[in-house]
Design an enzyme around this catalytic site. Structure first.
Site, short mmCIF file in Angstrom:
data_model
loop_
_atom_site.label_atom_id
_atom_site.label_comp_id
_atom_site.label_asym_id
_atom_site.label_seq_id
_atom_site.Cartn_x
_atom_site.Cartn_y
_atom_site.Cartn_z
N ASP A 1 47.39 -4.23 28.96
CA ASP A 1 46.54 -3.42 29.85
C ASP A 1 44.99 -3.67 29.47
OD1 ASP A 1 45.81 -1.29 31.52
OD2 ASP A 1 47.31 0.17 30.62
N CYS B 1 44.74 -0.51 36.98
CA CYS B 1 46.17 -0.55 36.70
C CYS B 1 47.14 -0.28 37.59
CB CYS B 1 46.15 0.83 35.73
SG CYS B 1 45.05 0.75 34.27
N ARG C 1 50.22 -2.62 39.44
CA ARG C 1 51.76 -2.50 39.04
C ARG C 1 52.50 -2.21 40.31
NH1 ARG C 1 51.41 -1.63 33.41
NH2 ARG C 1 49.33 -1.73 32.89
N LYS D 1 54.67 1.37 30.13
CA LYS D 1 53.86 2.14 31.19
C LYS D 1 54.28 2.08 32.49
CE LYS D 1 49.01 1.93 32.95
NZ LYS D 1 47.68 1.77 32.39
N HIS E 1 53.03 4.35 35.86
CA HIS E 1 51.96 4.38 36.48
C HIS E 1 52.01 4.03 38.11
CE1 HIS E 1 47.15 4.13 36.23
NE2 HIS E 1 47.64 5.38 36.53
N ASP F 1 46.96 -6.78 33.37
CA ASP F 1 46.80 -5.98 34.77
C ASP F 1 45.55 -5.92 35.45
OD1 ASP F 1 45.79 -4.07 32.99
OD2 ASP F 1 46.66 -2.27 33.84
N ASN F 2 44.49 -6.35 34.69
CA ASN F 2 43.16 -6.54 35.32
C ASN F 2 42.24 -7.07 34.10
OD1 ASN F 2 43.62 -3.07 34.93
ND2 ASN F 2 42.18 -3.97 33.39
N LYS G 1 36.62 -5.15 35.01
CA LYS G 1 37.61 -4.52 35.72
C LYS G 1 37.13 -3.74 36.97
CE LYS G 1 40.74 -0.37 34.62
NZ LYS G 1 41.02 0.54 33.46
#
Length: 556
Positions: A43, A81, A85, A138, A140, A338-339, A387
Site C-alpha cells: 500500500d 487504494c 482494489r 486490507k 477497502h 496499489d499506487n 499517488k
C-alpha cells in the site's frame, strides 16, 4: 456527457500490427494438479522502494522472488487504494465495478462505493472453480456487511474493511473533527485486540500463514490474497526495524535518488535510452535544509523503510510456510503495489487533518505521520508525480511474478500490463472458465488480457489490441502502444508523451501531434461512455477530508 474543452475527432481505431504470439501453455487443466496462487499487494509504496528495483531498503525475500522469476518495467494500477482494489479483485475497470471514485457512495451505480454483483471477485470465481479462497489484510471495496469478503467469495478473511488503521490498535484515526473508523474483522466477527498487543503487518502475515496451515486439510488448491497496509500512513514501525535504518537517510533525497538511478541502470530497470523525471520544484534541495529540518525529515524515511522491511520479512515467513507445506513447487506468486508513493502535499494544514491523536515521536504507537512529497520523490524514482495522479509515478508499480515451473529465472520484460489483466491471467493458469452468470446475475465480461505470454517468455509486452484507460477524480489517461495521453484535474488540457524514450514525461508533444491527441481523446470518450464515467464536477463530493483527496481538490 463528459465536459470536453474542444471538439473531438471521431476516428476509426487502427491497431498497429504486431508479431503473432504463441498461445501460452496453461499450467492447469481440469483433472490435473492445479497450481496454487498467492497475490501480494502493498500500500502506497513507490516504484523504486524494493532492492530489486533500485532501493537501499533491505528486501531480500522479494529480491529472491525477482531473481528466481520475472520483473516488469511497466505495470499499472489505478493510482489510489479503492479503485485499484476494485480492478484487482474483479478484472473490471473501477467504474464498471462500482468504485469509480472511492469507497464512498456518490449516488450513481459507477460511483456507488462498493463492488456491484455483476463484477465477480477473485474469491467468487476461484471458489466456483474448486479453490479454497483466503484473504489476509486490507479490503477497502465495501463496508456494508453484504459486501464483506466472506460474502464476496472468500472462505476465510482477517483484516480491516477500510483504507487504513493504526498498526498497534484499532482506535479511530485522526481526521480533524471526523475520526476515521477502523473495523478489524475475522470471518465476519469484529475483533478488539488490546492496544500495543500486536503489530498489524505481522498479524497480516500470521493470519495468512494460519490460513495456509488450516487449508492443508482440504483436498484442493488455494488462492491466497495478502493485502498489506504497509507502508501506508500512519508511519509506525517496530523499534528493532527502525534501528536498522538509523543514519541511512542522512544523505537526503537528492543523493539517494542518484544512487537509486545508478542501481536501476545496473539492474536494467532503467534503460540507457529512457528519460528520468525532472526535479520536482516543490521538493527542496537537501543541502538547503537546516540541521533541525534534516533531523525531522530523515526520521520519517527511517520509519518508512522499516515498514517496507517488516513487510518483506512477512513475505519471507509466508515463503517458509509454503516450503514447509511442500507447495512451493506448484504455486505462482505475484507482487505489486496499489499506487505510487504519496505526494501532493507537505503539511498537515493542507490536508486539513487535525492532529487529534499524536502521542509520541514518528514511528511510535499512537503517532500519526506520513512520508510526504519530499521522500515520495525518492520512492517514485525515476518517474514523475505521485499517488492519485496519472503521470507515471502515480500509477506505475514494481511487479514481480514467481512460478519456477514455467517462469524462467531472472527475466526482465517491458510488460505494459494493467491490474485488469490479473484476473484473466489467474483463471487461465488455474484452468477456470469465467462464469457468464453467477447466482442468477449476469456477470460483466472480463476486459483485460492474460499475462501468461509475457510471464512465460513468449512475448515482451501484452498484445491487447486496444488502449488502456483511466479516470479518477477528474484525472484522465490513455495508453496506446508507446503513446500516452494524460490530463490532470481541474485542467481538461491533454498532454502527450512518447514513452518509448520518455517515461520520465519530460517532453509534452501535444501541440506537435494534434492528430494523435484527437485519436486518443476519441478513444477515451468511447471508453468513458461505455463504462459510465461522468464529468467529475457533476459528482464531486463536498467533504474535503476524504482519504486520498489532494490539496488541489480540497480548494475547489
Amino acid at each position: 456527457m463528459l465536459r470536453i474543452f474542444f471538439s473531438l475527432l471521431w476516428s476509426t481505431l487502427i491497431l498497429s500490427p504486431s508479431l503473432a504470439q504463441q498461445k501460452p501453455r496453461s499450467a492447469a487443466k481440469a483433472g490435473t494438479n492445479r497450481p496454487n496462487v498467492i497475490l501480494i499487494m502493498v500500500d502506497d509504496m513507490g516504484y523504486s522502494d524494493l532492492g530489486c528495483y533500485g532501493s537501499e531498503i533491505s528486501t531480500p525475500n522479494l529480491d529472491r522472488l525477482a531473481n528466481e522469476g520475472i520483473r516488469l518495467r511497466e505495470f499499472y494500477n489505478n493510482s489510489i487504494c479503492a479503485p485499484t482494489r476494485a480492478s484487482l479483485l474483479t478484472g473490471q475497470y473501477p467504474h464498471k465495478a462500482g468504485i469509480g471514485y472511492f469507497d464512498v457512495n456518490l449516488g450513481i451505480p459507477p460511483y456507488q462505493g462498493y463492488l456491484n454483483r455483476e463484477s465477480l471477485t477473485l474469491g467468487e470465481v476461484f471458489r466456483s472453480g474448486g479453490y479454497s479462497t483466503l484473504l489476509s489484510g486490507k479490503w477497502h471495496v465495501g463496508k456494508d456487511s453484504l459486501s464483506w469478503p466472506n460474502q464476496r467469495g472468500f472462505d476465510k478473511f482477517y483484516g480491516i474493511l477500510g483504507g487504513a488503521s493504526d498498526y498497534f490498535d484499532v482506535k479511530p484515526l485522526p481526521f480533524g473533527t471526523n475520526p476515521y473508523p477502523v473495523a478489524l474483522i475475522k470471518n465476519n466477527v469484529r475483533q478488539y485486540p488490546k492496544d500495543n498487543s500486536y503489530y498489524f503487518t505481522d498479524e497480516v502475515g500470521t493470519n495468512a500463514i494460519r490460513f495456509l496451515d488450516e487449508q492443508r486439510q482440504e483436498n484442493k488448491p488455494f488462492f491466497l490474497y495478502v493485502a498489506f497496509t504497509a507502508p501506508h500512513w500512519p508511519l509506525q514501525a517496530l523499534p528493532e526495524d527502525i534501528a536498522k535504518y538509523r543514519g541511512k537517510y542522512d544523505l537526503g533525497w537528492d543523493s539517494l535518488r542518484v544512487q537509486r538511478l545508478k542501481r536501476q541502470n545496473e539492474l536494467g530497470i532503467l534503460t540507457d535510452n529512457q528519460s528520468i523525471a525532472q526535479h520536482d520544484p516543490e521538493v527542496p534541495y537537501w543541502d538547503k535544509l537546516t540541521y533541525d529540518e534534516k533531523q525531522f525529515w530523515k526520521a520519517k524515511m527511517e520509519v518508512y523503510a522499516a515498514m517496507v522491511d517488516r513487510m518483506d520479512q512477512n513475505v519471507g515467513r509466508i515463503l517458509t510456510k509454503l516450503k514447509e507445506l511442500k507447495k512451493d513447487d506448484n504455486t505462482m506468486i505475484v507482487f505489486l503495489s496499489d499506487n505510487g508513493a504519496q505526494g501532493g502535499f507537505n503539511s498537515y494544514s493542507q490536508l486539513r487533518r487535525g492532529l487529534v491523536r499524536n502521542t509520541g515521536p514518528v514511528g511510535t504507537a499512537g503517532s500519526f505521520d506520513y512520508q510526504e512529497q519530499n521522500w515520495a520523490y525518492l520512492s517514485n524514482t525515476p518517474l514523475r508525480h505521485y499517488k492519485n495522479n496519472f503521470h507515471e509515478g502515480g500509477f506505475g508499480t514494481s511487479f514481480i511474478a514467481w512460478y519456477p515451473k514455467q517462469i524462467k529465472a531472472g527475466r526482465l520484460a517491458k510488460g505494459t500490463g494493467h491490474i485488469i489483466d490479473l484476473a484473466p491471467t489467474f483463471y487461465e493458469l488455474a484452468g477456470i472458465t469465467y462464469p457468464s452468470t453467477y447466482k442468477g446475475t449476469k456477470a460483466n465480461p472480463l476486459t483485460g488480457k492474460s499475462l501468461l505470454p509475457v510471464l512465460f517468455g513468449q512475448a515482451n509486452e501484452v498484445n491487447r489490441g486496444e488502449p488502456i484507460f483511466w479516470e479518477r477524480a477528474g484525472n484522465r489517461a490513455v495508453r496506446k502502444g508507446n503513446w500516452k495521453l494524460v490530463s490532470t484535474y481541474p485542467s481538461y488540457k491533454w498532454e502527450l508523451f512518447d514513452l518509448t524514450s520518455d517515461r520520465g514525461e519530460t517532453k509534452n508533444l501535444a501541440d506537435a501531434r494534434t492528430d494523435l491527441v484527437n485519436e486518443l481523446a476519441a478513444d477515451y470518450v468511447r471508453w468513458a461512455e461505455k463504462n459510465g464515467v461522468v464529468d467529475y464536477d457533476r459528482i464531486k463530493p463536498q467533504n474535503d477530508i476524504l482519504p486520498g483527496q489532494t490539496s488541489a481538490q480540497t480548494k475547489n
